[in-house]
Design an enzyme around this catalytic site. Structure first.
Site, short mmCIF file in Angstrom:
data_model
loop_
_atom_site.label_atom_id
_atom_site.label_comp_id
_atom_site.label_asym_id
_atom_site.label_seq_id
_atom_site.Cartn_x
_atom_site.Cartn_y
_atom_site.Cartn_z
N GLU A 405 26.05 -12.87 116.47
CA GLU A 405 26.45 -13.09 117.89
C GLU A 405 25.53 -14.14 118.54
OE1 GLU A 405 29.06 -11.66 119.34
OE2 GLU A 405 29.44 -9.83 118.19
C1 LIG Z 1 26.33 -8.84 108.51
C2 LIG Z 1 26.82 -10.08 109.19
C3 LIG Z 1 28.03 -10.04 109.87
C4 LIG Z 1 28.53 -11.19 110.48
N1 LIG Z 1 29.76 -11.15 111.09
C5 LIG Z 1 30.32 -12.32 111.52
C6 LIG Z 1 31.68 -12.34 111.98
O1 LIG Z 1 32.37 -11.31 112.05
N2 LIG Z 1 32.21 -13.53 112.34
C7 LIG Z 1 31.50 -14.69 112.28
O2 LIG Z 1 32.04 -15.74 112.63
N3 LIG Z 1 30.22 -14.70 111.85
C8 LIG Z 1 29.61 -13.55 111.46
N4 LIG Z 1 28.31 -13.55 111.00
C9 LIG Z 1 27.58 -14.81 110.93
C10 LIG Z 1 26.49 -14.94 111.97
O3 LIG Z 1 27.07 -15.10 113.24
C11 LIG Z 1 25.60 -16.10 111.56
O4 LIG Z 1 24.88 -15.69 110.42
C12 LIG Z 1 24.67 -16.52 112.67
O5 LIG Z 1 25.39 -17.15 113.69
C13 LIG Z 1 23.57 -17.47 112.18
O6 LIG Z 1 24.10 -18.52 111.45
P1 LIG Z 1 23.49 -18.90 110.02
O7 LIG Z 1 23.45 -17.67 109.22
O8 LIG Z 1 24.24 -20.06 109.50
O9 LIG Z 1 22.00 -19.31 110.33
P2 LIG Z 1 21.50 -20.76 110.79
O10 LIG Z 1 22.35 -21.26 111.89
O11 LIG Z 1 21.34 -21.62 109.60
O12 LIG Z 1 20.08 -20.41 111.36
C14 LIG Z 1 18.94 -20.21 110.53
C15 LIG Z 1 17.70 -20.09 111.42
O13 LIG Z 1 17.53 -21.31 112.15
C16 LIG Z 1 17.51 -21.05 113.53
N5 LIG Z 1 18.16 -22.13 114.25
C17 LIG Z 1 19.37 -22.70 114.02
N6 LIG Z 1 19.64 -23.63 114.93
C18 LIG Z 1 18.57 -23.67 115.77
C19 LIG Z 1 18.24 -24.43 116.93
N7 LIG Z 1 19.08 -25.33 117.45
N8 LIG Z 1 17.06 -24.19 117.51
C20 LIG Z 1 16.20 -23.27 117.04
N9 LIG Z 1 16.45 -22.52 115.95
C21 LIG Z 1 17.63 -22.71 115.32
C22 LIG Z 1 18.26 -19.74 113.72
O14 LIG Z 1 17.90 -19.09 114.92
C23 LIG Z 1 17.84 -18.98 112.47
O15 LIG Z 1 16.60 -18.37 112.69
C24 LIG Z 1 27.78 -12.39 110.43
C25 LIG Z 1 26.55 -12.42 109.77
C26 LIG Z 1 26.08 -11.29 109.14
C27 LIG Z 1 24.77 -11.36 108.40
#
Ligand SMILES: Cc1cc2nc3c(=O)[nH]c(=O)nc-3n(C[C@H](O)[C@H](O)[C@H](O)COP(=O)(O)OP(=O)(O)OC[C@H]3O[C@@H](n4cnc5c(N)ncnc54)[C@H](O)[C@@H]3O)c2cc1C
Length: 598
Positions: A405
């Site tokens: 989220e």
């Molecule tokens: C169990 C689970 C259920 C989920 N359910 C859904 C779902 O139903 N639908 C859906 O669409 N998604 C879902 N997700 C996905 C989830 O929303 C994403 O994992 C989340 O948005 C983070 O994206 P990412 O994993 O690509 O991490 P990244 O975006 O790669 O982030 C990695 C790290 O970098 C940091 N970061 C990234 N950009 C910045 C910035 N600009 N400034 C500072 N720090 C930054 C982040 O805070 C994080 O600490 C789910 C994930 C999990 C694990």
């Protein structure tokens, strides 16, 4: 689409930083109506009787079981809270939705699956669907005959969701959209029937589609092997020349980001409520264990350090609960005062208006739960590290709340971005308040009337933390102006102060309201909880403001501003150890969170 405006009577989102409110202005759990409580009780009983006995099977992904339980929840009306009554839902107010969410969270995997369906999976159609789409899907989703999922994230695009590689093109005959690409991490992915899918039309226009399992070219991947939430379904979703009827475009091509942002506002708010419920259940478990487990000849709950943990859990839950119900009350008041017959539109509009409060709910709620489960593991000692005991699962399940989220990093940035946007658009007189504060500082100490009464010290703290925010934010904005967003460490420090301001004021007004209605004597433990929270939060605000100021200023200017900060936050120390002991005694007396419904 969003044409309504908020009524004047409702205070604006984020205005808590600039305005003061009275205890009567703040909705608190003591104001819950019987029908709102009934919704909470129904949800709690459903999870206790129908879901909890099946946890072992759910954690093993017994085929069909989770979907079956969600459908059962739909049969008794637990899935249709966000759907208007005319489309077969319950059209719940926001306070009732918080009751529902917090009481569904005794088993986190179920809570998350519920949110994936009834929240982010269903609300896009409620808020953005046209009449045909609403008629076609909402009744089925509200009853659980069809289950939903929300597909935004991709392998390369999580936080940066608009960097989507999923593509949509119109078929040569103009009757279908052809989708190609992959989604990742989709909650309910393994069994949902209806998927809200974001893709770029012609590789450019970020858009949203309603996709059904069974459309040619649609498939879901295997269950991911996760750290926690093992009972929920999380899969990738694949689109290989997937044909989606033309009429299943949701809202408008190129406006998918509007759908995504509005739905995330709603999802973030609810996530805080799910976390708060989980924290309460964990506190119960920890308190019971602290009574049963003995060491050195007495229950571990008699040791000061264990008592302090139980107290701190309750105190932080109190603060989060005070904020979330206050926000829900604000939203309901705004909807009620709008006079707009389209409640769905008004509901979406208030989520947008209170998006700062929703991000606070998400960040503070998820960090509360992480704190509580961590301390629960500690209270369980070695048994906390054993999978046969429930706190181990709670610990693993909690962790993801800071990630999905919108990660807590992203939400911290958003809080300040949204504030600045409101300030520059004139929606929030933040800049004027900053200018007024500067005048006040130049004028030196004032002899204007000081707060009096039992809460005088805390009233001063409340006024002081808001000024501390204006001071630090003003200095940061003056130095970096429109480049402030690049200074993430400073932005995060400011964001933390904003959250503490909301938490402090919400806790203080709630206890004052309780004292006014039940009397001081009946509210004495709540007063302890509020005081401990306020004093500790003021320490955090002071540390954060110092950090931000030191990053922005130097030399004499820094020294002067730090002196001003000290003046704003000057406070008598409070005996928080004794107060925590009293809060802990109240927790241990009933093995539960002691301020429920108060
Ligand atoms: C169990 C689970 C259920 C989920 N359910 C859904 C779902 O139903 N639908 C859906 O669409 N998604 C879902 N997700 C996905 C989830 O929303 C994403 O994992 C989340 O948005 C983070 O994206 P990412 O994993 O690509 O991490 P990244 O975006 O790669 O982030 C990695 C790290 O970098 C940091 N970061 C990234 N950009 C910045 C910035 N600009 N400034 C500072 N720090 C930054 C982040 O805070 C994080 O600490 C789910 C994930 C999990 C694990």
């Amino acid at each position: 689409m969003v044409t309504t405006s908020l009524p004047r009577a409702a205070s604006r989102g984020g205005s808590f930083l600039l305005e003061s409110c009275t205890p009567e202005d703040v909705f608190s759990p003591a104001d819950l109506a019987d029908d709102q409580k009934l919704i909470g009780r129904t949800a709690e009983e459903f999870v206790r009787n129908e879901v909890v006995p099946l946890i072992a099977d759910l954690e093993q992904h017994k085929p069909g079981l989770l979907a079956q339980l969600l459908r059962k929840a739909g049969e008794i009306g637990l899935l249709g809270g966000g759907v208007p009554e005319e489309y077969g839902g319950a059209g719940l107010d926001k306070v009732s939705s918080v009751q529902l969410a917090e009481n569904l969270s005794a088993y986190a995997s179920f809570g998350v699956s519920h949110g994936g369906h009834a929240g982010i999976g269903t609300l896009p159609i409620v808020f953005f669907g046209n009449e045909e789409q609403k008629k076609k899907y909402l009744r089925l989703l509200a009853t659980g005959e069809k289950l939903a999922a929300y597909c935004l994230s991709e392998p390369q695009a999580g936080s940066d969701a608009q960097n989507s590689r999923t593509r949509a093109v119109l078929s040569p005959d103009g009757r279908s959209w052809i989708l190609n690409g992959q989604k990742m991490w989709i909650t309910n992915g393994g069994f949902a029937d209806v998927y809200i899918v974001f893709a770029k039309v012609d590789g450019e226009k970020f858009s949203c589609f309603i996709v059904e399992r069974g459309f040619p070219g649609f498939s879901s991947g295997a269950e991911e092997r996760k750290m926690g939430l093992k009972g929920s379904s999380t899969t990738a979703i694949f689109f290989e020349n997937c044909r989606v009827p033309k009429e299943n475009l949701l809202y408008e091509a190129g406006r998918g980001h509007i759908v995504a942002f509005n739905i995330l506002n709603a999802g973030r708010f609810s996530l805080g409520a799910y976390c708060m419920g989980g924290a309460k259940r964990t506190l119960e478990t920890a308190s019971k264990y602290a009574k049963e487990r003995t060491a050195f000849g007495k229950p571990i709950g008699d040791f000061g350090l264990i008592r302090a943990k139980l107290a701190e859990m309750a105190i932080r839950i109190f603060a989060v609960e005070s904020m979330i119900y206050r926000s829900a009350g604000l939203m309901d008041r705004a909807i009620a005062a709008s006079g707009d017959s389209d409640k769905s539109q008004q509901s979406m509009k208030v989520f947008e208006e209170y998006s700062i409060e929703s991000s606070i709910s998400k960040v503070y709620g998820s960090e509360l739960l992480d704190f509580v489960v961590d301390e629960a593991v500690q209270i369980f000692g070695g048994y906390g590290f054993h999978e046969d005991y429930p706190v181990a699962r709670g610990y693993r399940d909690s962790r993801v709340n800071r990630i999905f989220e919108g990660t807590n990093e992203i939400n911290r940035m958003l809080i300040i971005q949204m504030l600045i946007k409101r300030a520059t658009s004139g929606a929030l007189p933040l800049l004027e308040a900053g200018a007024k504060l500067r005048e006040e500082v130049l004028a030196g100490p004032s002899f204007e009337e000081q707060p009096s009464g039992a809460w005088a010290e805390e009233e001063r703290i409340l006024a002081g933390v808001k000024k501390a925010f204006l001071l630090a934010a003003g200095a940061a904005l003056e130095k970096y102006r429109d480049r402030l967003a690049d200074q993430q460490e400073i932005v995060a420090a400011l964001s933390d102060i904003v959250m503490e301001c909301y938490a402090i004021e919400s806790s203080l007004r709630r206890v004052q309201k309780a004292e006014a209605s039940r009397g001081q004597e009946a509210s004495v433990v709540m007063a302890d909880a509020a005081r401990v929270f306020l004093h500790d939060a003021a320490d955090r605000v002071e540390a954060g403001a110092r950090r931000a100021l030191a990053a922005v200023l130097e030399g004499d200017m820094l020294r002067t501003q730090l002196a001003v900060l000290r003046r704003f936050l000057k406070r008598e120390p409070a005996d928080t150890i004794a107060m925590r002991q009293r809060v802990s005694a109240a927790v241990q007396a009933g093995d539960r969170y002691p301020f429920e419904g108060r």
